[in-house]
Design a protein around this motif. Sequence first.
Motif, mmCIF file in Angstrom:
data_model
loop_
_atom_site.group_PDB
_atom_site.id
_atom_site.type_symbol
_atom_site.label_atom_id
_atom_site.label_comp_id
_atom_site.label_asym_id
_atom_site.label_seq_id
_atom_site.Cartn_x
_atom_site.Cartn_y
_atom_site.Cartn_z
ATOM 1 N N THR A 70 0.825 -1.221 0.000
ATOM 2 C CA THR A 70 0.000 0.000 0.000
ATOM 3 C C THR A 70 0.855 1.265 0.000
ATOM 4 O O THR A 70 0.449 2.281 0.556
ATOM 5 N N VAL A 71 2.027 1.233 -0.613
ATOM 6 C CA VAL A 71 2.957 2.359 -0.480
ATOM 7 C C VAL A 71 2.551 3.594 -1.279
ATOM 8 O O VAL A 71 2.956 4.708 -0.955
ATOM 9 N N ASP A 72 1.747 3.447 -2.339
ATOM 10 C CA ASP A 72 1.381 4.616 -3.141
ATOM 11 C C ASP A 72 0.571 5.599 -2.297
ATOM 12 O O ASP A 72 -0.469 5.222 -1.727
ATOM 13 N N PRO A 73 0.975 6.852 -2.234
ATOM 14 C CA PRO A 73 0.263 7.807 -1.376
ATOM 15 C C PRO A 73 -1.147 8.138 -1.849
ATOM 16 O O PRO A 73 -1.957 8.613 -1.067
ATOM 17 N N ASP A 74 -1.442 7.890 -3.124
ATOM 18 C CA ASP A 74 -2.777 8.194 -3.638
ATOM 19 C C ASP A 74 -3.644 6.947 -3.774
ATOM 20 O O ASP A 74 -4.646 6.948 -4.497
ATOM 21 N N LEU A 75 -3.287 5.865 -3.071
ATOM 22 C CA LEU A 75 -4.075 4.636 -3.128
ATOM 23 C C LEU A 75 -5.429 4.854 -2.464
ATOM 24 O O LEU A 75 -5.515 5.300 -1.318
ATOM 25 N N GLU A 76 -6.505 4.551 -3.197
ATOM 26 C CA GLU A 76 -7.845 4.768 -2.664
ATOM 27 C C GLU A 76 -8.205 3.663 -1.672
ATOM 28 O O GLU A 76 -7.988 2.487 -1.938
ATOM 29 N N PRO A 77 -8.786 4.018 -0.526
ATOM 30 C CA PRO A 77 -9.215 2.990 0.423
ATOM 31 C C PRO A 77 -10.379 2.175 -0.120
ATOM 32 O O PRO A 77 -11.188 2.660 -0.919
ATOM 33 N N ILE A 78 -10.462 0.925 0.312
ATOM 34 C CA ILE A 78 -11.504 -0.002 -0.119
ATOM 35 C C ILE A 78 -12.623 0.002 0.917
ATOM 36 O O ILE A 78 -12.369 -0.145 2.108
ATOM 37 N N LYS A 79 -13.852 0.152 0.450
ATOM 38 C CA LYS A 79 -15.011 0.213 1.343
ATOM 39 C C LYS A 79 -15.711 -1.141 1.408
ATOM 40 O O LYS A 79 -15.888 -1.808 0.388
ATOM 41 N N TRP A 80 -16.136 -1.526 2.639
ATOM 42 C CA TRP A 80 -16.898 -2.745 2.857
ATOM 43 C C TRP A 80 -18.167 -2.428 3.624
ATOM 44 O O TRP A 80 -18.172 -1.565 4.505
ATOM 45 N N ASP A 81 -19.235 -3.146 3.295
ATOM 46 C CA ASP A 81 -20.480 -3.041 4.046
ATOM 47 C C ASP A 81 -20.385 -3.947 5.270
ATOM 48 O O ASP A 81 -19.887 -5.076 5.194
ATOM 49 N N LEU A 82 -20.867 -3.448 6.410
ATOM 50 C CA LEU A 82 -20.813 -4.204 7.653
ATOM 51 C C LEU A 82 -21.507 -5.555 7.545
ATOM 52 O O LEU A 82 -21.117 -6.516 8.207
ATOM 53 N N LYS A 83 -22.539 -5.660 6.713
ATOM 54 C CA LYS A 83 -23.306 -6.898 6.598
ATOM 55 C C LYS A 83 -22.811 -7.823 5.492
ATOM 56 O O LYS A 83 -23.425 -8.857 5.219
ATOM 57 N N ASP A 84 -21.732 -7.469 4.832
ATOM 58 C CA ASP A 84 -21.178 -8.325 3.783
ATOM 59 C C ASP A 84 -20.511 -9.536 4.439
ATOM 60 O O ASP A 84 -19.544 -9.392 5.195
ATOM 61 N N PRO A 85 -20.986 -10.758 4.188
ATOM 62 C CA PRO A 85 -20.402 -11.934 4.848
ATOM 63 C C PRO A 85 -18.961 -12.205 4.437
ATOM 64 O O PRO A 85 -18.253 -12.940 5.140
ATOM 65 N N GLN A 86 -18.518 -11.645 3.317
ATOM 66 C CA GLN A 86 -17.132 -11.865 2.894
ATOM 67 C C GLN A 86 -16.169 -10.828 3.474
ATOM 68 O O GLN A 86 -14.965 -10.911 3.237
ATOM 69 N N ARG A 87 -16.696 -9.879 4.228
ATOM 70 C CA ARG A 87 -15.856 -8.866 4.851
ATOM 71 C C ARG A 87 -14.909 -9.499 5.874
ATOM 72 O O ARG A 87 -13.694 -9.301 5.849
ATOM 73 N N GLN A 88 -15.480 -10.291 6.792
ATOM 74 C CA GLN A 88 -14.686 -10.926 7.835
ATOM 75 C C GLN A 88 -13.793 -12.033 7.273
ATOM 76 O O GLN A 88 -12.618 -12.136 7.611
ATOM 77 N N THR A 89 -14.407 -12.864 6.457
ATOM 78 C CA THR A 89 -13.712 -14.011 5.876
ATOM 79 C C THR A 89 -14.153 -14.139 4.425
ATOM 80 O O THR A 89 -15.345 -14.200 4.151
ATOM 81 N N LEU A 90 -13.206 -14.180 3.534
ATOM 82 C CA LEU A 90 -13.535 -14.244 2.110
ATOM 83 C C LEU A 90 -14.402 -15.449 1.792
ATOM 84 O O LEU A 90 -15.229 -15.413 0.883
ATOM 85 N N TRP A 91 -14.254 -16.505 2.596
ATOM 86 C CA TRP A 91 -15.010 -17.733 2.363
ATOM 87 C C TRP A 91 -16.381 -17.692 3.018
ATOM 88 O O TRP A 91 -17.133 -18.667 2.935
ATOM 89 N N GLY A 92 -16.719 -16.599 3.690
ATOM 90 C CA GLY A 92 -18.061 -16.397 4.202
ATOM 91 C C GLY A 92 -18.312 -16.810 5.639
ATOM 92 O O GLY A 92 -19.408 -16.598 6.152
ATOM 93 N N ALA A 93 -17.330 -17.389 6.330
ATOM 94 C CA ALA A 93 -17.544 -17.856 7.706
ATOM 95 C C ALA A 93 -17.466 -16.685 8.677
ATOM 96 O O ALA A 93 -16.465 -15.963 8.694
ATOM 97 N N PRO A 94 -18.506 -16.461 9.502
ATOM 98 C CA PRO A 94 -18.471 -15.352 10.456
ATOM 99 C C PRO A 94 -17.575 -15.663 11.646
ATOM 100 O O PRO A 94 -17.260 -16.824 11.929
ATOM 101 N N ALA A 95 -17.167 -14.606 12.340
ATOM 102 C CA ALA A 95 -16.313 -14.750 13.518
ATOM 103 C C ALA A 95 -17.151 -15.082 14.745
ATOM 104 O O ALA A 95 -18.335 -14.742 14.812
#
Length: 326
Positions: A272-297
Amino acid sequence: MPIPAPVLYPPFNIVRLSHVELVVTDLAKSRAFYVDTLGLQVTDETPDTIWLRAMEERGHHCIVLREGETAVARDLGFKVFSEEDLDKAAHFFKSRDLPVEWVERPWQSRTFRTRDPHGIPLEFYARMDRLPPIHQKYELYRGVKPLRIDHFNCFSPNVDESVAFYNEIGFRVTEYTEDEETGRLWAAWTHRKGGVHDLAFTNGRGPRLHHTAFWVPTPLNIIDLLDLMATTGWVSNIERGPGRHGISNAFFLYIRDPDNHRIEIYCSDYQTVDPDLEPIKWDLKDPQRQTLWGAPAPRSWFEEGSLFEGTDIVEPSLAAQPIVAP
């Protein structure tokens, strides 16, 4: 609250996270966990304190284990670029009416302690004693083969406020979770060193230390650690994983030390070294946010953390809830 624009020329220059001190109640048992099981290297030892480093690190220590009556987390340490930056950092915190206490730390140059606006204890220094390299001494590698400390994650009662403060001193947001109903931040990942994060914030009762993470060579090292823990009396200390995060894309495992301090074993995130790298947004209810494979914590992952010594805990101002495993 929108993500603030990054401050590319902050009032002082933080290089990276450096170290953490944990108070443990049984030093021998903690040594068995961190040294004999995880594979961190002892750099110095007294009857009540152990200093440790990982395999690629040249600095004297990345974690300090100090025996005490109550298990708590003490200062999160950060390295600044120069002695001039250290003085600028002290001036910055004083100008915000935050405490500045110059302290003596073994193997570190001039060091001061302070707290952020929520009370997280912080420590800043410019130089730490260098040790000979050991990354090619493969006879020393054992456990999960930890290469370096990677990041801290803290519970924050107001993630928007935490991001705003650390943004001011040069931490850049790489990814974030937004509550769609309120538009507020539920979590955010911020960095200085060019990975996904040096310091992350998760909504919750706080401030508390959620976890300290160590970078390892490959996912196979994590599998080896699981086999080792499962057959040497540590199986109940495995909390979550293994898995791959949606956020950061990292392969992970969460484990608990003998005092329930949470440790993440971590690899495979991105640059992430580029100073103009745009941050990635995630929805709180997206099941792939926590784990790409969909398993909740598990619920413990959202509710349990290490208290910071001398810090009052407050309830979070955001009531939104993530997906939790049944």
